[in-house]
Write a protein that holds these residues in place. Structure first.
Motif, PDB file in Angstrom:
ATOM      1  N   SER A 712       0.857  -1.187   0.000  1.00 55.31           N
ATOM      2  CA  SER A 712       0.000   0.000   0.000  1.00 55.31           C
ATOM      3  C   SER A 712       0.891   1.234   0.000  1.00 55.31           C
ATOM      4  O   SER A 712       1.998   1.217   0.540  1.00 55.31           O
ATOM      5  CB  SER A 712      -0.913   0.034   1.233  1.00 55.31           C
ATOM      6  OG  SER A 712      -1.691  -1.144   1.309  1.00 55.31           O
ATOM      7  N   MET A 713       0.381   2.300  -0.596  1.00 59.12           N
ATOM      8  CA  MET A 713       1.141   3.546  -0.644  1.00 59.12           C
ATOM      9  C   MET A 713       0.214   4.690  -0.263  1.00 59.12           C
ATOM     10  O   MET A 713      -0.925   4.770  -0.758  1.00 59.12           O
ATOM     11  CB  MET A 713       1.716   3.753  -2.051  1.00 59.12           C
ATOM     12  CG  MET A 713       2.735   4.860  -2.151  1.00 59.12           C
ATOM     13  SD  MET A 713       3.564   4.804  -3.770  1.00 59.12           S
ATOM     14  CE  MET A 713       4.685   6.176  -3.582  1.00 59.12           C
ATOM     15  N   TYR A 714       0.697   5.574   0.622  1.00 55.59           N
ATOM     16  CA  TYR A 714      -0.114   6.670   1.139  1.00 55.59           C
ATOM     17  C   TYR A 714       0.610   7.997   0.908  1.00 55.59           C
ATOM     18  O   TYR A 714       1.846   8.064   0.989  1.00 55.59           O
ATOM     19  CB  TYR A 714      -0.362   6.507   2.649  1.00 55.59           C
ATOM     20  CG  TYR A 714      -1.005   5.196   3.023  1.00 55.59           C
ATOM     21  CD1 TYR A 714      -2.384   5.091   3.165  1.00 55.59           C
ATOM     22  CD2 TYR A 714      -0.213   4.062   3.240  1.00 55.59           C
ATOM     23  CE1 TYR A 714      -2.970   3.881   3.510  1.00 55.59           C
ATOM     24  CE2 TYR A 714      -0.795   2.855   3.580  1.00 55.59           C
ATOM     25  CZ  TYR A 714      -2.172   2.764   3.716  1.00 55.59           C
ATOM     26  OH  TYR A 714      -2.750   1.566   4.052  1.00 55.59           O
ATOM     27  N   ASP A 715      -0.171   9.032   0.612  1.00 51.22           N
ATOM     28  CA  ASP A 715       0.456  10.360   0.598  1.00 51.22           C
ATOM     29  C   ASP A 715       0.553  10.854   2.041  1.00 51.22           C
ATOM     30  O   ASP A 715       0.106  10.170   2.974  1.00 51.22           O
ATOM     31  CB  ASP A 715      -0.289  11.349  -0.303  1.00 51.22           C
ATOM     32  CG  ASP A 715      -1.707  11.665   0.180  1.00 51.22           C
ATOM     33  OD1 ASP A 715      -1.999  11.435   1.367  1.00 51.22           O
ATOM     34  OD2 ASP A 715      -2.529  12.144  -0.625  1.00 51.22           O
ATOM     35  N   ALA A 723      -0.650   2.199  -6.339  1.00 45.52           N
ATOM     36  CA  ALA A 723       0.708   1.652  -6.299  1.00 45.52           C
ATOM     37  C   ALA A 723       0.658   0.203  -6.784  1.00 45.52           C
ATOM     38  O   ALA A 723       0.299  -0.707  -6.029  1.00 45.52           O
ATOM     39  CB  ALA A 723       1.277   1.736  -4.887  1.00 45.52           C
ATOM     40  N   VAL A 732       6.344   5.255 -10.161  1.00 46.25           N
ATOM     41  CA  VAL A 732       5.783   6.418  -9.453  1.00 46.25           C
ATOM     42  C   VAL A 732       5.938   7.702 -10.270  1.00 46.25           C
ATOM     43  O   VAL A 732       5.754   8.795  -9.753  1.00 46.25           O
ATOM     44  CB  VAL A 732       6.467   6.597  -8.073  1.00 46.25           C
ATOM     45  CG1 VAL A 732       6.199   5.410  -7.170  1.00 46.25           C
ATOM     46  CG2 VAL A 732       7.965   6.836  -8.239  1.00 46.25           C
ATOM     47  N   TYR A 740       5.741  10.263   0.582  1.00 43.98           N
ATOM     48  CA  TYR A 740       4.805   9.143   0.599  1.00 43.98           C
ATOM     49  C   TYR A 740       5.299   8.094   1.584  1.00 43.98           C
ATOM     50  O   TYR A 740       6.480   8.057   1.947  1.00 43.98           O
ATOM     51  CB  TYR A 740       4.674   8.521  -0.795  1.00 43.98           C
ATOM     52  CG  TYR A 740       4.104   9.479  -1.826  1.00 43.98           C
ATOM     53  CD1 TYR A 740       2.744   9.519  -2.085  1.00 43.98           C
ATOM     54  CD2 TYR A 740       4.943  10.349  -2.515  1.00 43.98           C
ATOM     55  CE1 TYR A 740       2.219  10.402  -3.020  1.00 43.98           C
ATOM     56  CE2 TYR A 740       4.434  11.237  -3.441  1.00 43.98           C
ATOM     57  CZ  TYR A 740       3.067  11.264  -3.694  1.00 43.98           C
ATOM     58  OH  TYR A 740       2.552  12.140  -4.602  1.00 43.98           O
ATOM     59  N   ILE A 742       5.349   3.945   2.120  1.00 41.58           N
ATOM     60  CA  ILE A 742       5.150   2.612   1.558  1.00 41.58           C
ATOM     61  C   ILE A 742       4.920   1.638   2.711  1.00 41.58           C
ATOM     62  O   ILE A 742       5.713   1.590   3.669  1.00 41.58           O
ATOM     63  CB  ILE A 742       6.379   2.149   0.753  1.00 41.58           C
ATOM     64  CG1 ILE A 742       6.618   3.064  -0.443  1.00 41.58           C
ATOM     65  CG2 ILE A 742       6.208   0.706   0.294  1.00 41.58           C
ATOM     66  CD1 ILE A 742       5.598   2.902  -1.545  1.00 41.58           C
ATOM     67  N   GLN A 752       7.212  -0.451   6.947  1.00 35.49           N
ATOM     68  CA  GLN A 752       6.788   0.891   6.524  1.00 35.49           C
ATOM     69  C   GLN A 752       8.023   1.745   6.316  1.00 35.49           C
ATOM     70  O   GLN A 752       8.962   1.689   7.115  1.00 35.49           O
ATOM     71  CB  GLN A 752       5.879   1.550   7.566  1.00 35.49           C
ATOM     72  CG  GLN A 752       4.495   0.960   7.613  1.00 35.49           C
ATOM     73  CD  GLN A 752       3.536   1.827   8.416  1.00 35.49           C
ATOM     74  OE1 GLN A 752       2.368   1.794   8.190  1.00 35.49           O
ATOM     75  NE2 GLN A 752       4.041   2.598   9.353  1.00 35.49           N
TER      76      GLN A 752
END
Length: 758
Positions: A712-715, A723, A732, A740, A742, A752
């Motif tokens: 999962s990838m978050y801003d 992602a 990307v 970001y 990961i 993470q």
């Protein structure tokens, strides 16, 4: 023979009776000599051990007495003066006038007989109104600088005191000051035939200035009153500061303090530091932690002969005003602004970029790459703010620079012609242009513009100042002053509701809008008191020249009602901006747990558990200070100010969290009990997980010996972004620049890592 003797005695009697008298060395035909101008025997009620207020330092001591004979008590006041080497009566007078801000004098320097003393005054009632009127001109009072008001003629009779309750005596033709001196070898006080400039002091000397009102003579008083030591304002917690640009070509920058009783304490930094000042054109000040940072455009004003300059950056103790350090060079440019980043670091905004400042070691560091360029008056840095994650800095013509304070890296530039930037109560970032306010998302930097319906913002780039754009920390509203154009002020304070996006372009009116010469804002002009939520407006009088001597400070309540006006001593203060003390620590709510149990990823919203009474709570910086067992629990704070706890193995970890509000820090320890399955030691050694390159531009590679189950990838606002993992790589290139996180789940663990997308 007897007849000759009698004639001789009559001649001598006539000679001495009509002898020409000198006043401070000046022959006076209009004053006839008398016996009391030769010597006088007086037994004073005090000796040197009784003197309470000593000015200067050294092994020599002299007493300084001023006797007004005006029926106001106490009358004959005495100070002490200490020195080494040579000193004159004028040296003693000037030293005492400079040190004791209750005492002031009128001087005519540069005569053929030295400096003529025309008047003495003393603030008897504590009103701090050491001002004089000349020829009855009450419109423009004259104020001493360092206790001295200079004139260029023997016009002393033309001066009167602005405060009738004070001691004041001046004159030359209708009244005058007689000068009596006594040295250790003298039995009596003698009338001095020379002025203060020629009077050479000895260890044990007495100087008595005795006023002759209406040309009437008074004997030297036998009752002298020791002056108590002058104590400047020392409590800088109850009130606010006004940083002054000061009169270019005459004085270096200064700061006044307005206490909650309404008393204006002038030049409090200079008073606390032996007449030291800031640099030339002091335009910005801010308190971070327990330090006050004053930023001036230039290092020194060459025209200032009264105060010692301090440089482009001066650091002082915010509680005592005692100087800590001063810097002439802040990277090669002129000073603009300052913002605290963390307990050990700040940023200096200059005319040529943003520079790192080492707070812990008091050192100016290097330029942050990408923040320079554009020229001194085309690419200068303006205001800067610190959100909980980033620093936002206004750069002329370029836009808003976004800097990651963890790495001192410029990560984004929001283009546009902006004047200033603030953070609202809800944490949103706002910048202002000529006729629009622009909302900047605090983590994605996406902008939304709102046009100001009819008025414009009063710009600040011409001769840069911090501008009136301000935010309340109690209400979700912004304020600023409107304008006719970018250089001419309007008359209205504008209010903008951040929640409803509603404009009130006539929230309050600047006072003094009648008559030929109107009040106009100067410098920043407007700030919001973070504790009371009142608006502080500083104004000066339009019309240039002597009109700029007149200055006011106005207070408005939350409804826009004018509640108080203070009139400053007439002087060319050129006020830059109001700065408010930081008295409160951040407070962590009792709802913040001391212990939690986690078996899977858990989140605690840190925004909801911390606040600050006199600062913006949304700007409090949260960070992990330590983790006693990182192999058991992963603890990170995401871009949404959430504490994310991820169990990695069974065990207990103490997580120390720091809450930094404007440089003041509190820490809390959270005990985390993890119940995740534990990997065998031999198997754990085989684990290898890495993400590279970081920063990344196009392709991100994940390397591991474990089986990746999902990624999962978050801003940095916590929102998930697309992602797709393909053969251990993620493309990307299409993502916006930014930070970001990961999150990779394998068959053995959860990982993470923060990455930067260039």
């Amino acid at each position: 023979m007897k007849k000759f003797y009698l004639l001789t005695m009559l001649f001598l009697f006539a000679f001495f009776t009509n002898a020409q008298v000198t006043v401070q060395g000046v022959p006076r035909n209009d004053i006839q000599g008398s016996s009391n101008q030769l010597n006088t025997t007086v037994a004073t009620n005090i000796n040197f051990s009784d003197i309470q207020y000593w000015v200067g330092s050294g092994t020599n001591e002299a007493a300084f007495v001023v006797q007004w004979n005006d029926s106001k008590n106490p009358d004959a006041l005495v100070w002490g003066f200490r020195w080494n080497g040579n000193a004159t009566g004028e040296d003693m007078l000037r030293a005492i006038a400079q040190a004791d801000h209750r005492f002031f004098t009128l001087l005519y320097p540069g005569t053929q007989f030295g400096t003529a003393i025309g008047g003495f005054g003393f603030d008897l009632n504590g009103q701090n109104t050491n001002a004089l009127y000349k020829n009855g001109n009450t419109t423009y009072p004259l104020y001493p600088v360092s206790g001295v008001l200079n004139t260029s003629a023997y016009d002393f009779d033309d001066f009167t005191a602005a405060d009738a309750g004070d001691h004041w005596g001046s004159g030359w033709y209708n009244s005058y000051w007689s000068y009596w001196v006594k040295d250790p070898a003298d039995a009596d006080f003698g009338y001095s035939g020379v002025g203060a400039t020629s009077r050479v002091l000895q260890n044990g000397s007495w100087d008595v200035w005795n006023f002759n009102p209406g040309m009437n003579s008074f004997p030297v008083s036998s009752t002298l009153t020791p002056v108590s030591a002058y104590v400047s304002a020392a409590n800088f917690t109850n009130g606010y500061f006004m940083v002054n640009e000061e009169w270019f070509g005459h004085t270096n920058g200064s700061v006044n303090f307005i206490d909650n009783n309404g008393q204006v304490n002038y030049r409090v930094y200079s008073n606390a530091n032996n007449n030291h000042a800031f640099g030339a054109t002091t335009q910005y000040g801010t308190i971070y932690g327990d330090k006050f940072y004053f930023i001036s455009k230039q290092a020194a004003d060459g025209g200032d002969t009264q105060y010692t300059p301090g440089g482009r950056l001066v650091v002082a103790n915010a509680h005592t005003m005692q100087k800590i350090a001063g810097f002439n060079n802040i990277g090669g440019g002129d000073g603009r602004s300052f913002v605290g980043v963390n307990e050990n670091k700040g940023y200096i905004g200059a005319s040529n970029g943003v520079y790192v400042f080492d707070i812990a070691n008091l050192q100016v560091g290097s330029l942050i790459t990408g923040t320079g360029g554009g020229g001194q008056y085309a690419g200068q840095i303006g205001n800067m703010i610190r959100s909980s994650k980033y620093v936002f800095a206004v750069k002329q013509s370029a836009g808003i620079l976004v800097i990651d304070p963890a790495t001192d890296t410029l990560i984004s530039t929001i283009p546009g012609a902006f004047h200033s930037v603030v953070q609202a109560k809800d944490g949103s970032i706002w910048a202002i242009q000529d006729q629009k306010v622009v909302n900047i998302h605090p983590t994605t930097f996406v902008t939304t513009s709102y046009n100001i319906p009819t008025t414009k913002y009063l710009g600040s780039w011409g001769a840069w100042n911090a501008g009136s754009f301000s935010a309340s920390s109690k209400q979700n509203v912004l304020y600023w002053i409107n304008s006719v154009n970018s250089f001419v002020s309007g008359t209205q304070i504008v209010k903008f509701d951040v929640t409803t996006k509603a404009f009130n372009e006539s929230f309050a009116t600047i006072p003094g809008q009648t008559g030929t010469y109107k009040q106009i804002p100067y410098g920043a002009g407007l700030r919001v008191n973070p504790t009371t939520d009142e608006l502080i407006l500083n104004t000066t009088e339009s019309g240039f020249g002597a009109h700029y001597q007149k200055n006011w400070i106005h207070t408005f309540d939350v409804n826009g009602t004018l509640t108080n006006t203070k009139t400053l001593n007439d002087y060319y203060w050129f006020p830059a901006m109001a700065v408010f003390p930081d008295n409160s620590l951040p407070a962590v709510s009792s709802t913040f747990p001391s212990q939690v149990n986690v078996s899977n990823a858990s989140v605690i919203d840190l925004k909801a558990v911390v606040s600050d009474e006199d600062n913006l709570s949304s700007a409090i910086v949260k960070s992990i200070k330590s983790n006693s067992n990182p192999s058991a629990v992963s603890a990170v704070i995401n871009a949404n100010d959430e504490l994310v706890l991820t169990p990695l193995a069974s065990g207990t970890a103490d997580i120390k969290i720091s809450f930094n509000s404007n440089g003041k820090t509190v820490e809390k320890v959270l005990t985390v009990n993890s119940t995740a399955s534990t990997l065998a030691t031999a198997e754990a050694k085989k684990i290898e997980f890495s993400i590279y390159p970081n920063p990344v531009t196009d392709i991100l590679t994940l390397k591991t010996h474990e089986k990746i189950q999902n990624v999962s990838m978050y801003d940095d606002s916590g929102r998930i972004v697309n992602a797709q993992l393909n053969n251990g790589q993620i493309n990307v290139s299409a993502l916006p620049k930014g930070i970001y996180i990961i999150k990779a789940v394998t068959d053995k663990a959860v990982y993470q890592q923060k990455i930067i997308k260039n």
